[in-house]
Scaffold this motif. Structure first.
Motif, PDB file in Angstrom:
ATOM      1  N   LYS A   1      -8.616  26.643  47.458  1.00  0.00           N
ATOM      2  CA  LYS A   1      -8.558  26.700  45.996  1.00  0.00           C
ATOM      3  C   LYS A   1      -8.579  25.302  45.397  1.00  0.00           C
ATOM      4  O   LYS A   1      -9.318  25.030  44.439  1.00  0.00           O
ATOM      5  N   GLN A   2      -7.771  24.407  45.962  1.00  0.00           N
ATOM      6  CA  GLN A   2      -7.734  23.031  45.472  1.00  0.00           C
ATOM      7  C   GLN A   2      -9.064  22.317  45.708  1.00  0.00           C
ATOM      8  O   GLN A   2      -9.559  21.563  44.859  1.00  0.00           O
ATOM      9  N   ALA A   3      -9.667  22.578  46.858  1.00  0.00           N
ATOM     10  CA  ALA A   3     -10.939  21.940  47.184  1.00  0.00           C
ATOM     11  C   ALA A   3     -12.031  22.404  46.232  1.00  0.00           C
ATOM     12  O   ALA A   3     -12.836  21.599  45.750  1.00  0.00           O
ATOM     13  N   ALA A   4     -12.076  23.698  45.959  1.00  0.00           N
ATOM     14  CA  ALA A   4     -13.094  24.225  45.043  1.00  0.00           C
ATOM     15  C   ALA A   4     -12.950  23.600  43.664  1.00  0.00           C
ATOM     16  O   ALA A   4     -13.949  23.275  43.007  1.00  0.00           O
ATOM     17  N   ALA A   5     -11.706  23.401  43.209  1.00  0.00           N
ATOM     18  CA  ALA A   5     -11.482  22.780  41.903  1.00  0.00           C
ATOM     19  C   ALA A   5     -11.945  21.323  41.905  1.00  0.00           C
ATOM     20  O   ALA A   5     -12.577  20.852  40.949  1.00  0.00           O
ATOM     21  N   GLU A   6     -11.664  20.604  42.990  1.00  0.00           N
ATOM     22  CA  GLU A   6     -12.075  19.204  43.086  1.00  0.00           C
ATOM     23  C   GLU A   6     -13.599  19.089  43.120  1.00  0.00           C
ATOM     24  O   GLU A   6     -14.189  18.231  42.446  1.00  0.00           O
ATOM     25  N   LEU A   7     -14.229  19.943  43.890  1.00  0.00           N
ATOM     26  CA  LEU A   7     -15.688  19.885  43.997  1.00  0.00           C
ATOM     27  C   LEU A   7     -16.357  20.302  42.689  1.00  0.00           C
ATOM     28  O   LEU A   7     -17.377  19.725  42.291  1.00  0.00           O
ATOM     29  N   ALA A   8     -15.784  21.276  42.018  1.00  0.00           N
ATOM     30  CA  ALA A   8     -16.336  21.683  40.723  1.00  0.00           C
ATOM     31  C   ALA A   8     -16.237  20.545  39.718  1.00  0.00           C
ATOM     32  O   ALA A   8     -17.168  20.286  38.943  1.00  0.00           O
TER      33      ALA A   8
ATOM     34  N   ALA B   1     -16.371  17.498  40.352  1.00  0.00           N
ATOM     35  CA  ALA B   1     -17.327  16.466  40.749  1.00  0.00           C
ATOM     36  C   ALA B   1     -18.770  16.882  40.490  1.00  0.00           C
ATOM     37  O   ALA B   1     -19.684  16.109  40.742  1.00  0.00           O
ATOM     38  N   GLY B   2     -18.971  18.107  40.016  1.00  0.00           N
ATOM     39  CA  GLY B   2     -20.317  18.566  39.713  1.00  0.00           C
ATOM     40  C   GLY B   2     -21.062  19.151  40.890  1.00  0.00           C
ATOM     41  O   GLY B   2     -22.277  19.361  40.812  1.00  0.00           O
ATOM     42  N   VAL B   3     -20.374  19.428  41.983  1.00  0.00           N
ATOM     43  CA  VAL B   3     -21.021  20.056  43.135  1.00  0.00           C
ATOM     44  C   VAL B   3     -21.464  21.461  42.736  1.00  0.00           C
ATOM     45  O   VAL B   3     -20.659  22.235  42.201  1.00  0.00           O
ATOM     46  N   PRO B   4     -22.722  21.820  42.979  1.00  0.00           N
ATOM     47  CA  PRO B   4     -23.248  23.092  42.455  1.00  0.00           C
ATOM     48  C   PRO B   4     -22.543  24.336  42.975  1.00  0.00           C
ATOM     49  O   PRO B   4     -22.427  25.322  42.256  1.00  0.00           O
ATOM     50  N   SER B   5     -22.094  24.346  44.227  1.00  0.00           N
ATOM     51  CA  SER B   5     -21.467  25.543  44.809  1.00  0.00           C
ATOM     52  C   SER B   5     -20.130  25.155  45.419  1.00  0.00           C
ATOM     53  O   SER B   5     -19.986  25.105  46.650  1.00  0.00           O
ATOM     54  N   PRO B   6     -19.119  24.886  44.600  1.00  0.00           N
ATOM     55  CA  PRO B   6     -17.876  24.303  45.106  1.00  0.00           C
ATOM     56  C   PRO B   6     -17.118  25.174  46.100  1.00  0.00           C
ATOM     57  O   PRO B   6     -16.659  24.673  47.131  1.00  0.00           O
TER      58      PRO B   6
END
Length: 313
Positions: free
Chosen positions: A30-37, A39-44
């Motif tokens: 959950k935390q990783a998906a939020a961080e990647l989102a 950062a603009g990563v298309p599929s966090p």
């Protein structure tokens, strides 16, 4: 990601991701998906699961199942997530890229194969199957993705691959050696000079971005080698047209050529090939996103001699 969409790179961003002692896999994802989102990563979420799967040695499906338990996050997960948030390509972090039915070894120094190229590979595969025991050349093979797909899906084909970059060549060698592909370190403009007029199929995914353009994805702009991106000239067509000339030299009469390009280049490439007496049956092909991603042509058969000309010989 593709080599088109030429706008300046987006701003990178990152934030802390916890996966330390006591953090469960579910919390870390959950935390990783939020961080990647952020950062603009298309599929966090997908990228987070793939990174966890890589560290755990599990499939993404298994990771999703484990997220419903109290299993702890894998060691090193937060570090990989931070690197992905910095827009290091996912494939560089896992060391592999999936292409059709294959898992390819990739990393710094080689262009990461994109899903849209699978359509180009399919066209080459179909042509090789029609030709029977076919001889196929892949010009500018990069990681070896197209050549590997042809060799694995058309097992009776004799496949040759050409790559100029020593770094990319090393990755291609790793991917193609188990499949029996003949790999050479050569320039696609002069490659395979001992094989003129002997190939049934020539396929190419050459560099095609215009010199002044910059890919909008940081993964491409900052990590794909420039040698694999820029096609030369204001329109990026120098290397694509060189690949077409080489294909005309290598193909037998009636042989099939297919090449990937940017969607905006489709009309120009079709027009130039149609105007070249070497080619007939020029056709545009759309990728999985319904964009004109490739152009094919057939090597014009030599004109048949008249009865009088045959008697003179």
């Amino acid at each position: 990601m593709s080599r088109h969409g030429w706008t300046p790179s987006v701003t990178k961003a990152s934030s802390p991701t916890g996966s330390g002692t006591g953090t469960t896999l579910a919390e870390a994802l959950k935390q990783a998906a939020a961080e990647l989102a952020a950062a603009g990563v298309p599929s966090p979420r997908v990228d987070a699961e793939l990174l966890a799967a890589h560290l755990l040695g599990e499939t993404p499906g298994r990771v999703r199942a484990l997220a419903f338990t109290d299993v702890p996050a894998p060691e090193g997960f937060s570090t990989l997530v931070s690197e992905r948030a910095a827009r290091v390509p996912l494939q560089h972090l896992t060391g592999k890229a999936h292409f059709r039915y294959l898992e390819l070894a990739v990393g710094p120094g080689v262009f990461v194969p994109r899903p849209e190229t699978e359509t180009v590979a399919q066209l080459a595969i179909d042509a090789a199957r029609r030709a029977g025991p076919a001889k196929v050349a892949d010009l500018g093979t990069g990681s070896g993705a197209i050549a590997a797909a042809v060799a694995s899906e058309v097992p009776d084909a004799e496949v040759h691959a050409v790559e100029l970059s020593p770094l990319a060549f090393a990755w291609a060698e790793r991917n193609l050696a188990p499949l029996g592909v003949h790999l050479v370190l050569e320039d696609l403009r002069t490659a395979l000079a001992d094989h003129n007029a002997s190939f049934d199929v020539v396929v190419s995914n050459p560099p095609y971005i215009p010199a002044e353009a910059v890919p909008n994805e940081p993964e491409a702009a900052e990590h794909d080698p420039a040698m694999a991106l820029y096609g030369g000239g204001a329109d990026g067509l120098e290397l694509p047209l060189a690949a077409a000339r080489t294909a005309a030299r290598l193909l037998v009469a009636g042989g099939y050529f297919v090449m990937e390009h940017a969607e905006v280049q489709a009309p120009a490439i079709a027009r130039l090939l149609a105007a070249d007496p070497a080619w007939i049956d020029v056709e545009s092909h759309r990728d999985l996103n319904d964009r004109p991603r490739a152009t094919s042509a057939v090597r014009r058969p030599a004109p048949e001699a008249s009865p009088n000309e045959r008697m003179k010989t």
